[in-house]
Write a protein that holds these residues in place. Structure first.
Motif, short mmCIF file in Angstrom:
data_model
loop_
_atom_site.label_atom_id
_atom_site.label_comp_id
_atom_site.label_asym_id
_atom_site.label_seq_id
_atom_site.Cartn_x
_atom_site.Cartn_y
_atom_site.Cartn_z
N CYS A 1 0.86 -1.17 0.00
CA CYS A 1 0.00 0.00 0.00
C CYS A 1 0.90 1.23 0.00
N LEU A 2 0.62 2.16 -0.91
CA LEU A 2 1.42 3.37 -1.03
C LEU A 2 0.48 4.57 -1.02
N SER B 1 -6.06 10.27 1.82
CA SER B 1 -6.85 9.14 1.35
C SER B 1 -6.29 7.88 2.01
N ARG B 2 -7.18 6.92 2.28
CA ARG B 2 -6.79 5.82 3.17
C ARG B 2 -6.88 4.45 2.53
N VAL B 3 -6.13 3.51 3.12
CA VAL B 3 -6.23 2.09 2.81
C VAL B 3 -6.48 1.35 4.12
N TYR B 4 -7.56 0.57 4.13
CA TYR B 4 -7.89 -0.27 5.28
C TYR B 4 -7.73 -1.73 4.88
N LEU B 5 -7.40 -2.56 5.87
CA LEU B 5 -7.39 -4.02 5.69
C LEU B 5 -8.32 -4.64 6.72
N ILE B 6 -9.24 -5.44 6.22
CA ILE B 6 -10.11 -6.23 7.10
C ILE B 6 -9.64 -7.67 7.04
N ARG B 7 -9.20 -8.18 8.18
CA ARG B 7 -8.67 -9.54 8.26
C ARG B 7 -9.12 -10.15 9.58
N ASN B 8 -9.61 -11.38 9.53
CA ASN B 8 -10.07 -12.07 10.74
C ASN B 8 -11.07 -11.23 11.52
N ASP B 9 -12.03 -10.66 10.78
CA ASP B 9 -13.13 -9.89 11.40
C ASP B 9 -12.62 -8.67 12.17
N SER B 10 -11.51 -8.11 11.74
CA SER B 10 -10.98 -6.92 12.40
C SER B 10 -10.47 -5.95 11.34
N ILE B 11 -10.86 -4.67 11.46
CA ILE B 11 -10.43 -3.66 10.49
C ILE B 11 -9.26 -2.86 11.06
N LYS C 1 -1.36 5.94 6.96
CA LYS C 1 -1.34 6.92 8.05
C LYS C 1 -1.45 8.31 7.44
N ASP C 2 -2.47 9.05 7.84
CA ASP C 2 -2.78 10.32 7.20
C ASP C 2 -1.60 11.28 7.22
N HIS C 3 -1.33 11.89 6.08
CA HIS C 3 -0.36 12.98 6.00
C HIS C 3 -1.12 14.29 6.20
N THR C 4 -1.41 14.61 7.45
CA THR C 4 -2.16 15.81 7.79
C THR C 4 -1.52 16.51 8.97
N GLU C 5 -1.83 17.81 9.10
CA GLU C 5 -1.35 18.56 10.26
C GLU C 5 -1.87 17.96 11.55
N PHE D 1 4.73 3.78 2.49
CA PHE D 1 4.20 2.49 2.07
C PHE D 1 4.25 1.49 3.22
N GLN D 2 3.37 0.52 3.13
CA GLN D 2 3.38 -0.65 4.01
C GLN D 2 3.19 -1.86 3.11
N GLN D 3 3.80 -2.97 3.49
CA GLN D 3 3.65 -4.17 2.68
C GLN D 3 3.51 -5.40 3.56
N GLY D 4 3.05 -6.48 2.95
CA GLY D 4 2.87 -7.71 3.71
C GLY D 4 2.36 -8.83 2.83
N GLU D 5 2.01 -9.94 3.45
CA GLU D 5 1.47 -11.09 2.73
C GLU D 5 -0.04 -10.98 2.62
N ILE D 6 -0.57 -11.43 1.49
CA ILE D 6 -2.01 -11.50 1.30
C ILE D 6 -2.50 -12.83 1.85
#
Length: 255
Positions: free
Chosen positions: A113-114, A119-129, A134-138, A176-181
């Motif tokens: 994820c970059l 604007s955001r990216v969420y991951l829902i895995r094992n019934d948990s979001i 991480k927002d680039h905001t003041e 960016f963050q990365q990981g296994e699908i």
């Protein structure tokens, strides 16, 4: 590239909302290449729309990568080209324009994820979001420094001021963050028009209970019913079950 991969099911929606005259958001759904993108333009007088469209238009040319590192390299190359084009447009118009970007890249059982902006990216895995980006905001910077509380952040007068965006400087600052699908993963990409009106728990509930198309439409209707003060764009990606525990990749994409 894996010969057998988990299928992707994905969908995207975008709407100008209830207040804005123009929709300056753009999005891209390209399961065949393993790429999903949302972008939120800024600048007013249609300039924001030009900026977000430039990002999506350039990223749409990525094509089929030979590996996950190749996909990442192609993404960064196209984003750099978009940044240069937006800079040229800014200079010709004598105004500063730009766009957030949040992207999901997926290939060979891995995801990245970059993002730049809020604007955001969420991951829902094992019934948990969880929020991957991480927002680039003041306001996020103030939170990180412990200068304000989470409750104060919700009503902070400059909470929508972003600190990074594509097109505002010659150098792009992107995290960016990365990981296994994993089978059953659900990724949600959105502009801040969604999160201004809908909670993380509501996003999760909608995403897990329906197809990507139905979930996107449900979330959009929630935003509009609650006033839709900004443009809103939602892209949802569900990872299916593959044969023999194989991981996902663009070779068996659906969407």
């Amino acid at each position: 590239m894996n010969n057998v991969a988990l299928p992707f099911e994905s969908f995207g929606v975008s709407h100008r909302g209830c207040v804005r005259e123009l929709n300056e958001d753009s999005y891209l759904v390209e399961p065949e290449t393993g790429l999903w993108v949302v972008a939120d333009g800024m600048g007013g007088h249609d300039a924001g729309e030009v900026a977000s469209a430039s990002i999506v238009d350039h990223l749409a040319t990525i094509g089929i990568a030979s590996s996950a590192p190749d996909l990442r390299a192609r993404f960064e190359d196209r984003l750099s080209r978009a940044n240069a084009e937006i800079r040229r447009i800014s200079q010709s118009r004598g105004v500063t324009i730009g766009s957030t970007v949040a992207a999901l890249l997926a290939m060979d059982g891995r995801f990245a994820c970059l993002w730049a902006g809020d604007s955001r990216v969420y991951l829902i895995r094992n019934d948990s979001i969880s929020q991957i980006s991480k927002d680039h905001t003041e306001v996020q910077e103030l939170l990180d420094k412990g200068m304000i509380s989470a409750a104060e952040a919700l009503a902070w007068p400059r909470r929508n001021v972003i600190t990074h965006a594509v097109g505002v400087s010659d150098e792009i600052v992107i995290d960016f963050q990365q990981g296994e699908i994993m089978p059953g993963d659900i990724f949600v990409l959105s502009t801040d028009g969604l999160t201004a009106h809908v909670t993380d728990a509501e996003i999760e509930a909608a995403a897990v209970s329906a197809t990507p198309q139905a979930a996107c439409e449900t979330l959009l209707q929630m935003v509009l019913a609650r006033g839709g003060t900004d443009n809103v764009t939602i892209v949802l990606v569900k990872i299916g079950e593959g044969r023999d525990g194989a991981y996902p990749g663009p070779s068996r994409a659906e969407g």
